[in-house]
Design a protein around this motif. Structure first.
Motif, PDB file in Angstrom:
ATOM      1  N   VAL A   1       0.831  -1.206   0.000  1.00  0.00           N
ATOM      2  CA  VAL A   1       0.000   0.000   0.000  1.00  0.00           C
ATOM      3  C   VAL A   1       0.863   1.251   0.000  1.00  0.00           C
ATOM      4  O   VAL A   1       0.611   2.204  -0.755  1.00  0.00           O
ATOM      5  N   ILE A   2       1.879   1.279   0.839  1.00  0.00           N
ATOM      6  CA  ILE A   2       2.767   2.450   0.919  1.00  0.00           C
ATOM      7  C   ILE A   2       3.496   2.664  -0.398  1.00  0.00           C
ATOM      8  O   ILE A   2       3.643   3.797  -0.879  1.00  0.00           O
ATOM      9  N   GLU A   3       3.962   1.578  -1.019  1.00  0.00           N
ATOM     10  CA  GLU A   3       4.651   1.699  -2.307  1.00  0.00           C
ATOM     11  C   GLU A   3       3.713   2.219  -3.389  1.00  0.00           C
ATOM     12  O   GLU A   3       4.095   3.052  -4.219  1.00  0.00           O
ATOM     13  N   ALA A   4       2.467   1.757  -3.371  1.00  0.00           N
ATOM     14  CA  ALA A   4       1.512   2.193  -4.388  1.00  0.00           C
ATOM     15  C   ALA A   4       1.197   3.677  -4.260  1.00  0.00           C
ATOM     16  O   ALA A   4       0.958   4.364  -5.263  1.00  0.00           O
ATOM     17  N   ALA A   5       1.192   4.194  -3.026  1.00  0.00           N
ATOM     18  CA  ALA A   5       0.831   5.590  -2.790  1.00  0.00           C
ATOM     19  C   ALA A   5       2.045   6.496  -2.659  1.00  0.00           C
ATOM     20  O   ALA A   5       1.907   7.651  -2.245  1.00  0.00           O
ATOM     21  N   SER A   6       3.222   5.999  -3.009  1.00  0.00           N
ATOM     22  CA  SER A   6       4.450   6.783  -2.823  1.00  0.00           C
ATOM     23  C   SER A   6       4.552   7.964  -3.780  1.00  0.00           C
ATOM     24  O   SER A   6       5.455   8.800  -3.629  1.00  0.00           O
ATOM     25  N   ASN A   7       3.662   8.054  -4.784  1.00  0.00           N
ATOM     26  CA  ASN A   7       3.723   9.179  -5.728  1.00  0.00           C
ATOM     27  C   ASN A   7       3.123  10.461  -5.158  1.00  0.00           C
ATOM     28  O   ASN A   7       3.105  11.497  -5.816  1.00  0.00           O
TER      29      ASN A   7
END
Length: 288
Positions: free
Chosen positions: A144-150
């Motif tokens: 989840v954190i990687e997906a929202a890192s943008n």
């Protein structure tokens, strides 16, 4: 000396309005307006009628008005936060009622078939990465954190689908301060553009399109029939009449003979005008 009764004094002080309900009623009923609320014809209101509370429309006062005992009048409960019913729609409802010999309230009912349209739109929430990861970082939380890192705001459903997790994972990250809940803007329909795409017509199609455009330009009521085989470009020719209406700041209503044609038609409309039109048929949910 005659002194006015309390009810008569109240009538003098408080404005009364006529309210029409989408029921089997021939005419609107009289009500007191709520204290401090200005009601105009077309306003949607919630008012008591018998043992029920129903949504109705403030109607234009009748030319001939029979006196009503003020003691029998009830008070409108509230004015609803909704666009008023335009005068042209109220006159149309009256015409339909006269022409079809139906009660005026039933003509109004056809304009208010979806009661969910008066409900307040639910707030949509998104999630944005704003803090450090929590002490306990599971594989799901990491995705989840990687997906929202943008740094973008993500709707919960979309973020959960991309990360392959349940909603509880995202809620847990919000509770720990890793994510912040952000209110998403309400979606708005895009406006079609008359000149988004140009179509190359043959000579016969050009004459037909010009005839339809002239009818729109002239205004008033007219009928046109296009005679052509399947695939001859009739839809594109009709679109030129729609485009002319849009250029003049008008609306267009396109009626299809069956729902099965909707998908193909929407794609062709979007290719011509740059957006999909609003749909209205029996398979559309009440919320939509």
């Amino acid at each position: 000396m005659m002194f006015p009764s309390d009810a008569e004094s109240r009538v003098a002080e408080i404005k009364t309005v006529s309210v029409l309900f989408p029921l089997w009623l021939e005419r609107p009923y009289d009500y007191f307006a709520p204290d401090g609320v200005e009601l105009q014809p077309g306003d949607f209101v919630l008012a008591p009628i018998g043992p029920m509370r129903r949504i109705g429309v403030v109607w234009d006062p009748p030319a001939k008005h029979d006196a009503v005992d003020p003691k029998k009048l009830k008070t409108v409960i509230e004015k609803l936060d909704a666009e008023p019913l335009p005068e042209v729609s109220r006159r149309f409802a009256e015409w339909v009622a006269r022409y079809t010999l139906m009660p005026l309230g039933m003509a109004l009912k056809m304009m208010m078939s979806s009661s969910e349209a008066f409900d307040a739109e639910a707030t949509r929430w998104g999630f944005k990465l704003v803090g450090a990861p929590p002490g306990r970082l599971t594989p799901g939380r990491r995705r989840v954190i990687e997906a929202a890192s943008n740094g973008l705001v993500w709707p919960k459903a979309q973020l959960a689908e991309i990360a392959g997790v349940g909603y509880s994972v995202i809620d847990g990250l919000a509770e720990s301060g890793t994510f912040a809940r952000v209110e998403l803007p309400r979606s708005k329909m895009r406006a079609p553009r008359a000149d988004f795409a140009q179509v190359e017509f043959g000579a016969v199609q050009t004459r037909a399109a010009h005839s339809l455009q002239t009818a729109v330009e002239t205004g008033g009521y007219s009928v046109s029939l296009l005679d052509g085989v399947t695939g001859s470009g009739k839809t594109e020719v009709y679109f030129e009449a729609v485009a002319e209406a849009l250029r003049r700041g008008c609306q267009a209503l396109i009626m299809l003979p069956e729902i099965a044609l909707t998908g193909q038609f929407l794609a062709r409309f979007e290719a011509r005008f740059g957006c999909r039109p609003a749909e209205w048929h029996s398979q559309i949910s009440p919320g939509e």
